[in-house]
Design a protein around this motif. Structure first.
Motif, PDB file in Angstrom:
ATOM      1  N   GLY A 458       0.803  -1.216   0.000  1.00  0.00           N
ATOM      2  CA  GLY A 458       0.000   0.000   0.000  1.00  0.00           C
ATOM      3  C   GLY A 458       0.834   1.262   0.000  1.00  0.00           C
ATOM      4  N   ILE A 459       2.119   1.134  -0.289  1.00  0.00           N
ATOM      5  CA  ILE A 459       3.041   2.271  -0.315  1.00  0.00           C
ATOM      6  C   ILE A 459       3.741   2.286  -1.675  1.00  0.00           C
ATOM      7  CG2 ILE A 459       5.087   3.317   0.743  1.00  0.00           C
ATOM      8  CD1 ILE A 459       4.384   1.721   3.296  1.00  0.00           C
ATOM      9  N   ASP A 460       3.770   3.424  -2.311  1.00  0.00           N
ATOM     10  CA  ASP A 460       4.465   3.543  -3.594  1.00  0.00           C
ATOM     11  C   ASP A 460       5.965   3.644  -3.352  1.00  0.00           C
ATOM     12  OD1 ASP A 460       5.440   4.061  -6.097  1.00  0.00           O
ATOM     13  OD2 ASP A 460       4.282   5.898  -6.419  1.00  0.00           O
ATOM     14  N   PHE A 461       6.684   2.541  -3.599  1.00  0.00           N
ATOM     15  CA  PHE A 461       8.128   2.511  -3.384  1.00  0.00           C
ATOM     16  C   PHE A 461       8.913   2.768  -4.673  1.00  0.00           C
ATOM     17  CE2 PHE A 461       7.042  -0.022   0.477  1.00  0.00           C
ATOM     18  CZ  PHE A 461       7.774   0.707   1.401  1.00  0.00           C
ATOM     19  N   SER A 462       8.266   3.267  -5.701  1.00  0.00           N
ATOM     20  CA  SER A 462       8.947   3.405  -6.993  1.00  0.00           C
ATOM     21  C   SER A 462      10.180   4.290  -6.895  1.00  0.00           C
ATOM     22  CB  SER A 462       7.985   3.945  -8.052  1.00  0.00           C
ATOM     23  OG  SER A 462       7.434   5.199  -7.670  1.00  0.00           O
ATOM     24  N   LYS A 463      10.090   5.417  -6.166  1.00  0.00           N
ATOM     25  CA  LYS A 463      11.242   6.298  -6.039  1.00  0.00           C
ATOM     26  C   LYS A 463      12.313   5.701  -5.133  1.00  0.00           C
ATOM     27  CE  LYS A 463       9.897   9.584  -8.737  1.00  0.00           C
ATOM     28  NZ  LYS A 463      10.650   9.872  -9.990  1.00  0.00           N
ATOM     29  N   VAL A 464      11.900   4.867  -4.195  1.00  0.00           N
ATOM     30  CA  VAL A 464      12.863   4.171  -3.328  1.00  0.00           C
ATOM     31  C   VAL A 464      13.668   3.182  -4.164  1.00  0.00           C
ATOM     32  CG1 VAL A 464      13.103   2.622  -1.347  1.00  0.00           C
ATOM     33  CG2 VAL A 464      11.431   4.496  -1.287  1.00  0.00           C
ATOM     34  N   PHE A 465      12.997   2.440  -5.038  1.00  0.00           N
ATOM     35  CA  PHE A 465      13.712   1.531  -5.927  1.00  0.00           C
ATOM     36  C   PHE A 465      14.628   2.314  -6.873  1.00  0.00           C
ATOM     37  CE2 PHE A 465      10.112  -1.423  -4.957  1.00  0.00           C
ATOM     38  CZ  PHE A 465      10.884  -2.435  -4.408  1.00  0.00           C
ATOM     39  N   ASP A 466      14.153   3.425  -7.391  1.00  0.00           N
ATOM     40  CA  ASP A 466      15.010   4.240  -8.261  1.00  0.00           C
ATOM     41  C   ASP A 466      16.280   4.663  -7.514  1.00  0.00           C
ATOM     42  OD1 ASP A 466      13.307   4.109 -10.417  1.00  0.00           O
ATOM     43  OD2 ASP A 466      12.403   6.078 -10.088  1.00  0.00           O
ATOM     44  N   GLN A 467      16.105   5.053  -6.263  1.00  0.00           N
ATOM     45  CA  GLN A 467      17.245   5.526  -5.472  1.00  0.00           C
ATOM     46  C   GLN A 467      18.287   4.442  -5.263  1.00  0.00           C
ATOM     47  OE1 GLN A 467      17.577   8.820  -3.930  1.00  0.00           O
ATOM     48  NE2 GLN A 467      19.658   8.047  -3.806  1.00  0.00           N
ATOM     49  N   TYR A 468      17.858   3.272  -4.843  1.00  0.00           N
ATOM     50  CA  TYR A 468      18.805   2.241  -4.437  1.00  0.00           C
ATOM     51  C   TYR A 468      19.243   1.331  -5.587  1.00  0.00           C
ATOM     52  CZ  TYR A 468      17.825   3.673   0.338  1.00  0.00           C
ATOM     53  OH  TYR A 468      17.707   4.401   1.499  1.00  0.00           O
ATOM     54  N   LEU A 469      18.409   1.175  -6.598  1.00  0.00           N
ATOM     55  CA  LEU A 469      18.749   0.294  -7.710  1.00  0.00           C
ATOM     56  C   LEU A 469      19.375   1.020  -8.886  1.00  0.00           C
ATOM     57  CD1 LEU A 469      15.605  -2.035  -7.886  1.00  0.00           C
ATOM     58  CD2 LEU A 469      17.786  -2.482  -6.747  1.00  0.00           C
ATOM     59  N   ARG A 470      19.017   2.290  -9.083  1.00  0.00           N
ATOM     60  CA  ARG A 470      19.394   2.988 -10.309  1.00  0.00           C
ATOM     61  C   ARG A 470      20.248   4.224 -10.060  1.00  0.00           C
ATOM     62  NH1 ARG A 470      14.006   1.427 -10.444  1.00  0.00           N
ATOM     63  NH2 ARG A 470      13.709  -0.341 -11.844  1.00  0.00           N
ATOM     64  N   ASP A 471      20.666   4.430  -8.826  1.00  0.00           N
ATOM     65  CA  ASP A 471      21.492   5.571  -8.468  1.00  0.00           C
ATOM     66  C   ASP A 471      22.541   5.086  -7.474  1.00  0.00           C
ATOM     67  OD1 ASP A 471      20.921   8.825  -8.840  1.00  0.00           O
ATOM     68  OD2 ASP A 471      22.215   8.321  -7.151  1.00  0.00           O
ATOM     69  N   VAL A 472      23.557   5.885  -7.246  1.00  0.00           N
ATOM     70  CA  VAL A 472      24.629   5.480  -6.330  1.00  0.00           C
ATOM     71  C   VAL A 472      24.704   6.355  -5.085  1.00  0.00           C
ATOM     72  CG1 VAL A 472      25.999   4.494  -8.199  1.00  0.00           C
ATOM     73  CG2 VAL A 472      26.362   6.881  -7.549  1.00  0.00           C
ATOM     74  N   LYS A 473      23.848   7.351  -4.985  1.00  0.00           N
ATOM     75  CA  LYS A 473      23.884   8.250  -3.831  1.00  0.00           C
ATOM     76  C   LYS A 473      23.186   7.622  -2.621  1.00  0.00           C
ATOM     77  CE  LYS A 473      21.879  11.740  -5.932  1.00  0.00           C
ATOM     78  NZ  LYS A 473      21.755  11.341  -7.340  1.00  0.00           N
ATOM     79  N   ILE A 474      23.709   7.880  -1.437  1.00  0.00           N
ATOM     80  CA  ILE A 474      23.041   7.478  -0.211  1.00  0.00           C
ATOM     81  C   ILE A 474      22.165   8.652   0.233  1.00  0.00           C
ATOM     82  CG2 ILE A 474      23.312   6.679   2.170  1.00  0.00           C
ATOM     83  CD1 ILE A 474      26.141   5.787   1.410  1.00  0.00           C
ATOM     84  N   PRO A 475      20.852   8.474   0.325  1.00  0.00           N
ATOM     85  CA  PRO A 475      19.989   9.605   0.684  1.00  0.00           C
ATOM     86  C   PRO A 475      20.307  10.145   2.076  1.00  0.00           C
ATOM     87  CG  PRO A 475      18.774   7.545   0.716  1.00  0.00           C
ATOM     88  CD  PRO A 475      20.099   7.241   0.114  1.00  0.00           C
ATOM     89  N   ARG A 476      20.180  11.459   2.220  1.00  0.00           N
ATOM     90  CA  ARG A 476      20.494  12.120   3.486  1.00  0.00           C
ATOM     91  C   ARG A 476      19.236  12.781   4.049  1.00  0.00           C
ATOM     92  NH1 ARG A 476      25.215  16.469   5.204  1.00  0.00           N
ATOM     93  NH2 ARG A 476      23.794  18.161   4.668  1.00  0.00           N
ATOM     94  N   PHE A 477      18.905  12.403   5.291  1.00  0.00           N
ATOM     95  CA  PHE A 477      17.775  12.993   5.987  1.00  0.00           C
ATOM     96  C   PHE A 477      18.271  14.202   6.776  1.00  0.00           C
ATOM     97  CE2 PHE A 477      15.079  13.300   9.833  1.00  0.00           C
ATOM     98  CZ  PHE A 477      13.833  13.464   9.237  1.00  0.00           C
ATOM     99  N   GLU A 478      17.836  15.395   6.353  1.00  0.00           N
ATOM    100  CA  GLU A 478      18.228  16.634   7.027  1.00  0.00           C
ATOM    101  C   GLU A 478      17.066  17.150   7.866  1.00  0.00           C
ATOM    102  OE1 GLU A 478      19.528  19.389   4.051  1.00  0.00           O
ATOM    103  OE2 GLU A 478      21.498  18.432   3.849  1.00  0.00           O
ATOM    104  N   TYR A 479      17.411  17.701   9.019  1.00  0.00           N
ATOM    105  CA  TYR A 479      16.346  18.186   9.894  1.00  0.00           C
ATOM    106  C   TYR A 479      16.870  19.284  10.816  1.00  0.00           C
ATOM    107  CZ  TYR A 479      18.523  15.556  13.691  1.00  0.00           C
ATOM    108  OH  TYR A 479      19.412  15.100  14.635  1.00  0.00           O
ATOM    109  N   TYR A 480      15.935  20.066  11.351  1.00  0.00           N
ATOM    110  CA  TYR A 480      16.237  21.016  12.425  1.00  0.00           C
ATOM    111  C   TYR A 480      14.938  21.318  13.168  1.00  0.00           C
ATOM    112  CZ  TYR A 480      14.358  24.762   9.422  1.00  0.00           C
ATOM    113  OH  TYR A 480      13.551  25.554   8.642  1.00  0.00           O
ATOM    114  N   TYR A 481      15.087  21.863  14.370  1.00  0.00           N
ATOM    115  CA  TYR A 481      13.925  22.239  15.184  1.00  0.00           C
ATOM    116  C   TYR A 481      13.848  23.769  15.275  1.00  0.00           C
ATOM    117  CZ  TYR A 481      13.915  17.373  16.784  1.00  0.00           C
ATOM    118  OH  TYR A 481      13.880  16.007  16.855  1.00  0.00           O
ATOM    119  N   LYS A 482      12.636  24.280  15.176  1.00  0.00           N
ATOM    120  CA  LYS A 482      12.445  25.729  15.290  1.00  0.00           C
ATOM    121  C   LYS A 482      11.010  25.996  15.751  1.00  0.00           C
ATOM    122  CE  LYS A 482      12.785  30.040  12.637  1.00  0.00           C
ATOM    123  NZ  LYS A 482      13.062  30.624  11.297  1.00  0.00           N
TER     124      LYS A 482
END
Length: 545
Positions: A458-482
């Motif tokens: 029930g979750i569209d993982f198409s971009k997740v597959f693109d990221q890990y199967l078709r690209d070499v970058k490790i995704p970075r989760f950026e955050y801050y509190y304000k």
């Protein structure tokens, strides 16, 4: 033949640019493409009938190829790699002409009219000294080794290289026969062990024995194997999900005692994998472990083993955590391929991740079953040390070229990531079992597997597959509190990357994208160590924007 889905093979947009880094030739296309000389006939049955001469490193014999005509055509492609040669081809007792095209392809000229819907056969005779394996199973072929007692110790291994390195066949993964018969003649003091069930042992000529093995299920070409030595045999059974499964073990005589102890792990493996993946896919053909002079390979119903009767990978833990020494890597990993290779088979080697990523993660699932989820997580995270991020995991299509070796550890970590993004282990297990039911004994494409996981979760993982199967970058989760708000996004990611993150101890599910989003919160909820453990991502607290 193994059922082939009517879905069109989805080509990834990166393939053209990726292929530019390789110098592909006409030979590559003949090997990797469903050519017009292949696509018109549907493979139904093989009978491989050969004699092996250990002292000469020579083989000769024939293969009967039965097929159904899908639409009329008069030229049929047979693959056989040099230095082996085809000597004769017959159909209905009449000799046929053929031409060699390139180094490893023969085009057979059929005289009989090939009428649509009819079932036909040809018999191909061949002989020669096959390519000798240089570093099996990675650089395969035929291996001519000797045992400590000086007996011949012979084995085939040909993943990627192709079965045509030692016998003439339709050497493309998209088409598989419904069944296969192997009649292997060897010197009388030796035994051949191949796939499936042993039907008979006979004497065709003095000084030899012929071993006849039959496989009643679809069988991929590189899964066909011969293993020849002075084996001894012992057996067991498993009361599995589909009834009684026969377990057979063939080892060298001086390793019998060690094997009887080490191979107890086969039943543990089968119990765990039937839980995660569903019933063993080949009850009618049984399960075998066969000792070989090389490390091992996933030949269907005839798993080959050369791990020196030690736990780990030749005694080493690939994760560096200690959990990899609790079990024999070759028994567990290569047997995991019975579900992901031999049951569910890629149509093009570009999609080899379907085999290796799921089987890599099966190692963690085995640990999960016996030692718990935390131990399994330790293991899969530990294997990240082997990830190179050198090139995409999915390779270029139609040229018999696999993608990056990251399909193992990175692919396993991708599935670990998807599992925890779903956040429901019961559903994740249903998906794994459903894959093996929905695509039972089929050849598949990447798109089919991706779509199935997205649909059932029930979750569209198409971009997740693109990221890990078709690209070499490790995704970075950026955050801050304000001002009592958490701001977050993905960077270093493909456009539209939207892996969702489940926050432990809360009912929050973050659905970050590559654009900033916010969540009202009275406390700091981001545990970076946890996120990097449960998802293959990097995290970074950044300055307020």
């Amino acid at each position: 033949m193994k059922k082939i889905s009517i879905l069109v093979l989805a080509l990834c947009s990166f393939s053209n640019s990726f292929s530019q880094s390789f110098n592909f030739t006409r030979e590559d296309s003949l090997r990797g493409t469903v050519t017009k000389e292949r696509e018109w006939w549907d493979l139904k049955y093989y009978h491989l009938d050969i004699e092996v001469y250990p002292s000469r490193k020579f083989i000769e014999g024939n293969v009967a190829i039965h097929y159904k005509v899908m639409h009329p055509y008069q030229t049929l492609q047979i693959d056989l790699q040099e230095p082996l040669t085809i000597s004769k081809v017959y159909q209905d007792g009449e000799e046929l002409g053929f031409q060699k095209k390139g180094r490893n392809v023969y085009m057979v000229n059929l005289k009989k009219s090939q009428e649509q819907g009819t079932e036909q056969s040809i018999k191909v005779f061949y002989e020669g000294v096959p390519l000798e394996a240089k570093n099996p199973p990675w650089e395969g072929g035929l291996q001519w080794a000797t045992t400590l007692e000086g007996k011949p110790f012979i084995a085939t291994s040909c993943q990627g290289l192709g079965a045509s390195v030692w016998w003439p066949c339709k050497d493309h993964m998209y088409d598989e026969p419904d069944s296969t018969l192997m009649s292997i003649t060897v010197p009388e003091d030796l035994m051949d062990v191949s796939n499936g069930r042993l039907r008979s042992i006979s004497t065709r000529k003095p000084g030899t024995k012929t071993y006849e093995w039959f496989v009643g299920s679809p069988l991929n070409n590189y899964g066909v194997n011969i293993n020849i030595s002075n084996y001894v045999h012992f057996s067991d059974t498993l009361n599995g999900e589909k009834g009684v499964l026969d377990l057979d073990f063939y080892v060298l005589p001086y390793n019998l005692t060690k094997a009887q102890e080490q191979f107890k792990q086969a039943k543990l493996m089968l119990k765990a994998f039937e839980y995660w993946f569903g019933p063993y896919p080949f009850y009618k053909d049984g399960y075998k472990l066969v000792e070989t002079p090389y490390l091992g390979m996933e030949h269907q119903s005839s798993i080959t083993y050369g791990n020196e009767y030690r736990n780990g990978y030749r005694g080493k833990d690939l994760s560096g955590t200690g959990w990899g020494l609790k079990w024999d890597f070759i028994i567990i990993h290569e047997s995991g391929h019975e579900w992901f290779v031999n049951n569910i088979t890629y149509r093009d080697i570009a999609d080899m991740w379907i085999h290796e990523s799921f089987t890599n993660y099966s190692e963690s699932l085995y640990i999960d079953y016996y030692f718990g989820k935390e131990a399994a997580t330790d293991y899969v995270v530990g294997t990240r040390q082997h990830i190179l991020n050198d090139r995409p995991i999915v390779g270029p299509y139609h040229v018999n070229q696999r993608g990056s070796g990251d399909m193992y550890s990175k692919g396993g970590n991708m599935l670990h990531t998807i599992r925890h993004s779903i956040g429901n282990d019961s559903l994740f297990r249903e998906i794994l079992r459903g894959l093996n039911t929905t695509f039972y004994h089929q050849t598949v494409t990447t798109q089919q597997v991706e779509n199935y996981i997205s649909e059932k979760s029930g979750i569209d993982f198409s971009k997740v597959f693109d990221q890990y199967l078709r690209d070499v970058k490790i995704p970075r989760f950026e955050y801050y509190y304000k001002k009592r708000k958490l701001w977050y996004r993905w960077t270093n990611a493909v456009d539209g990357f939207d892996l969702q993150l489940i926050i432990p101890g809360r009912r929050e599910t973050l659905k970050p994208t590559t654009k900033w989003q916010s969540l009202t919160t009275r406390e700091e909820i981001i545990n970076t160590a946890y996120l990097e453990r449960m998802y293959y991502v990097h995290t970074a607290s950044v300055s307020q924007m």
